[in-house]
Scaffold this motif. Structure first.
Motif, PDB file in Angstrom:
ATOM      1  N   VAL A  99       0.838  -1.200   0.000  1.00  0.00           N
ATOM      2  CA  VAL A  99       0.000   0.000   0.000  1.00  0.00           C
ATOM      3  C   VAL A  99       0.871   1.248   0.000  1.00  0.00           C
ATOM      4  O   VAL A  99       0.588   2.226  -0.713  1.00  0.00           O
ATOM      5  CB  VAL A  99      -0.969  -0.014   1.209  1.00  0.00           C
ATOM      6  N   GLY A 103       0.878   3.852  -3.026  1.00  0.00           N
ATOM      7  CA  GLY A 103       0.516   5.225  -2.683  1.00  0.00           C
ATOM      8  C   GLY A 103       1.583   6.223  -3.119  1.00  0.00           C
ATOM      9  O   GLY A 103       1.267   7.288  -3.664  1.00  0.00           O
ATOM     10  N   TRP A 107       1.176   9.145  -5.926  1.00  0.00           N
ATOM     11  CA  TRP A 107       1.488  10.527  -5.590  1.00  0.00           C
ATOM     12  C   TRP A 107       2.492  11.113  -6.590  1.00  0.00           C
ATOM     13  O   TRP A 107       2.344  12.244  -7.052  1.00  0.00           O
ATOM     14  CB  TRP A 107       2.060  10.592  -4.177  1.00  0.00           C
TER      15      TRP A 107
END
Length: 122
Positions: A99, A103, A107
């Motif tokens: 995760v 992530g 981003w």
């Protein structure tokens, strides 16, 4: 033989379901009718009538099927091989790392596309 017995019992199922609905309606109406009584007595009455309705519902064909399903589910849960604590911790760590990596990648992509769009738009 069993099929004919189920058909015969299903004739009474309609009456049993009518009794269940009647008991539940009686609980609701009785709760409203006796609104001036203490809450404890009304709750006890509603719980008692609801339990009686559940007992009647469990005597129907669908109720027995539900009971059999619950029994089979309990047996199936007993057969499950649950992971050990170290396996659970390791799997949780892997999921958290994945995760975090995804992530950060999203981003970074969002930031780069934002810079590119502001460069194009001005």
């Amino acid at each position: 033989m069993k099929h004919s017995a189920e058909v015969q019992e299903s004739r009474h199922d309609g009456l049993k379901w009518a009794a269940v609905v009647t008991l539940l309606v009686l609980a609701v109406v009785g709760n409203a009718y006796f609104a001036d009584l203490a809450m404890l007595y009304r709750v006890l009455g509603v719980v008692a009538l609801s339990l009686l309705a559940a007992v009647v519902a469990l005597t129907t064909t669908k109720g027995r099927e539900l009971t059999e399903l619950a029994y089979a589910a309990k047996k199936e849960i007993q057969r499950v091989v649950w992971p050990t604590r170290p396996e659970t911790v390791q799997t949780t760590g892997i999921v958290l790392a994945a995760v975090l990596v995804v992530g950060l990648m999203l981003w970074l992509i969002d930031t780069l596309l934002g810079w590119a769009m502001s460069g194009v738009i001005g």
